[in-house]
Design an enzyme around this catalytic site. Structure first.
Site, PDB file in Angstrom:
ATOM      1  N   ASP A  81       9.401   3.175   2.242  1.00 31.02           N
ATOM      2  CA  ASP A  81       8.164   3.908   2.528  1.00 31.02           C
ATOM      3  C   ASP A  81       7.889   3.746   4.025  1.00 31.02           C
ATOM      4  OD1 ASP A  81       5.603   4.777   3.002  1.00 31.02           O
ATOM      5  OD2 ASP A  81       4.735   3.891   1.201  1.00 31.02           O
ATOM      6  N   LYS A 127       2.206  11.202   7.173  1.00 29.87           N
ATOM      7  CA  LYS A 127       1.366  10.901   8.334  1.00 29.87           C
ATOM      8  C   LYS A 127       1.822  11.629   9.610  1.00 29.87           C
ATOM      9  CE  LYS A 127      -1.183   6.993   6.697  1.00 29.87           C
ATOM     10  NZ  LYS A 127      -0.786   5.966   5.749  1.00 29.87           N
ATOM     11  N   PHE A 163       0.863  -1.195   0.000  1.00 29.57           N
ATOM     12  CA  PHE A 163       0.000   0.000   0.000  1.00 29.57           C
ATOM     13  C   PHE A 163       0.888   1.231   0.000  1.00 29.57           C
ATOM     14  CE2 PHE A 163      -2.309   3.605   1.524  1.00 29.57           C
ATOM     15  CZ  PHE A 163      -3.468   3.541   0.770  1.00 29.57           C
TER      16      PHE A 163
HETATM   17  C1  LIG Z   1      -0.947   6.060   4.272  1.00 28.89           C
HETATM   18  C2  LIG Z   1       0.147   5.512   3.462  1.00 28.89           C
HETATM   19  C3  LIG Z   1       0.477   6.062   2.209  1.00 28.89           C
HETATM   20  C4  LIG Z   1      -0.339   7.146   1.542  1.00 28.89           C
HETATM   21  O1  LIG Z   1      -0.407   8.320   2.284  1.00 28.89           O
HETATM   22  P1  LIG Z   1      -1.560   9.396   1.933  1.00 28.89           P
HETATM   23  O2  LIG Z   1      -1.212  10.565   2.789  1.00 28.89           O
HETATM   24  O3  LIG Z   1      -2.864   8.776   2.278  1.00 28.89           O
HETATM   25  O4  LIG Z   1      -1.441   9.690   0.482  1.00 28.89           O
HETATM   26  C5  LIG Z   1       1.573   5.531   1.548  1.00 28.89           C
HETATM   27  N1  LIG Z   1       2.290   4.535   2.073  1.00 28.89           N
HETATM   28  C6  LIG Z   1       1.999   3.979   3.269  1.00 28.89           C
HETATM   29  C7  LIG Z   1       2.852   2.884   3.800  1.00 28.89           C
HETATM   30  C8  LIG Z   1       0.917   4.437   3.997  1.00 28.89           C
HETATM   31  O5  LIG Z   1       0.601   3.871   5.155  1.00 28.89           O
END
Ligand SMILES: *Cc1c(COP(=O)(O)O)cnc(C)c1O
Length: 429
Positions: A234, A275, A147
């Site tokens: 990420d 986040k 994700f």
């Molecule tokens: C939430 C998330 C995203 C996307 O972030 P948004 O601010 O919703 O675009 C990407 N990678 C990971 C691992 C996430 O948990």
């Protein structure tokens, strides 16, 4: 689903969202109006423990007083200049964050998905300019069940049909391998000279909190170096204290910076944060890497109207400082271990919970597959009734990720709510 219709204020707001909003989410039926630390309150005044933390955006706790006062102050001073001009907050934040995480440069964006997009553009261009991959031949390796966000390119390499079907044509240039399988990574690296990067979540959050074996990231690091492939971490969900260290890439290191002291230390070539980078107050993301990579982007080749604005820059700096000053990573580590060991005691005798897994305060329980996919949802409804908010991820998995400011007493209170709720549930099935 809400019992009291006439007196219940929630129904009013639920109906409004359902009538006038796109149907792109399936929220747990609870309408929140206030938050403080680990707690949120609904419109009827009922208090809950927040065990989702807005997908780990609220690591610092809801409405952290230091963030709130900074925001009030900065909102009255200067919010947005665009990058057409310099501002007096961005540089200091960039210096602070790059020194802390050990990279030369930072590129500021807003959402996590934009951070991921930026890392894709950076690594492709690096591939063409530095690795000398033939034009438009660059490939990026990603994991099954990843994700990384919702933009058109990012969903192009999702493996979740709901996320990608009917949104094509999809962006090409991605190769899939299983998460946590180092041999699969080596196999694709051996076969394809055009691979420029490997984009990986240190722990897959949305896929159900999938924790790879402890040496995985280290092995990824050395393979990437060996094959001249950029390692992109990420850490949008796993970073900033959530998994018990400043970054999940820090392995088991508990110190307050991204240091090279530990044998578990892994340094990606590109680090993506979002986040909790704002403590849940504002969308802020950042991409960090060294000059060798960052310099492939020159004026006019990438950007964002809001990225790096003085409002965001001052919030991000403070949000990181709070994590360090309040030792939130250390708290996540200690309380995470308590959480898993207490849950394991309960699971031994549980008829419906199969296992608990996670790292720091990013944890999940897996509901036995003998129970239909409604079970996890129904448990979350009962948890809500008992004052704790959590949400299923990936069908039969419930993620538990409270704000990192939670205390030991509060955690024990929550473990009690969770286990007694599920026990109650077991009786009724
Ligand atoms: C939430 C998330 C995203 C996307 O972030 P948004 O601010 O919703 O675009 C990407 N990678 C990971 C691992 C996430 O948990």
């Amino acid at each position: 689903m809400i019992e009291k219709t006439s007196k219940d204020l929630s129904q009013f707001h639920l109906d409004l969202e359902r009538k006038f909003g796109a149907n792109d989410y399936h929220p747990l039926p609870v309408v929140l109006e206030k938050g403080e630390g680990v707690f949120v309150w609904d419109v009827n005044g009922k208090k809950y423990y927040d065990f989702l933390s807005a997908y780990s955006a609220v690591n610092q706790g809801h409405c952290h007083p230091e963030l709130v006062s900074l925001i009030k102050n900065q909102a009255e001073t200067l919010t947005l200049t665009s990058r057409a001009f310099y501002n007096n907050k961005l540089g200091e934040y960039m210096e602070f964050a790059t020194k802390l995480f050990g990279f030369d440069k930072l590129l500021p964006m807003n959402t996590g998905a934009e951070g991921v997009e930026t890392s894709i553009k950076l690594s492709r261009k690096w591939g063409y300019l530095k690795k000398k991959v033939d034009q438009n031949q660059a490939k990026i390796v990603v994991c099954n069940n990843n994700f990384h966000g919702r933009t058109t390119t990012v969903i192009s390499f999702s493996t979740d049909p709901g996320s990608k079907d009917f949104f094509g044509p999809h962006t090409p240039g991605f190769i899939h391998i299983p998460h946590g399988e180092i041999s699969a990574l080596e196999n694709v690296f051996k076969k394809d000279k055009n691979i420029v990067s490997f984009l990986v979540e240190p722990i897959q959050g949305e896929a159900g909190v999938n924790v790879p074996e402890p040496e995985y990231l280290k092995k990824v690091r050395s393979l990437c170096s060996q094959y001249n492939v950029l390692m992109i971490a990420d850490e949008i969900q796993t970073g900033l204290g959530r998994t018990g260290s400043l970054l999940a890439s820090c392995g088991n290191c508990t110190c307050e910076s991204f240091c090279e002291q530990q044998s578990t230390y892994v340094r990606p070539d590109i680090l993506i944060l979002a986040k909790a980078l704002s403590g849940g107050t504002y969308p802020i993301s950042a991409v960090l890497c060294d000059t060798e990579i960052m310099e492939v982007i020159q004026p006019g080749q990438h950007g964002s109207t809001f990225g790096g604005n003085p409002f965001a820059a001052s919030i991000a700096k403070k949000a990181i400082e709070i994590i360090i000053d309040e030792r939130l990573a250390q708290n996540a580590r200690v309380l995470g271990e308590i959480f898993r060991s207490e849950m394991n005691k309960y699971i031994k005798s549980s008829k419906i919970v199969k296992l608990v897994r996670g790292k720091g305060l990013l944890n999940a329980i897996v509901i036995d597959e003998n129970h239909d996919s409604q079970t996890a949802w129904n448990i979350c409804l009962k948890l809500r009734d008992n004052g704790l908010l959590a949400k299923p991820t990936h069908g039969n998995v419930i993620r538990f990720a409270p704000p990192l400011v939670i205390t030991k007493d509060q955690l024990f209170d929550c473990i009690n709510i969770i286990t007694s709720t599920i026990k109650e549930f077991e009786k009724s099935i």
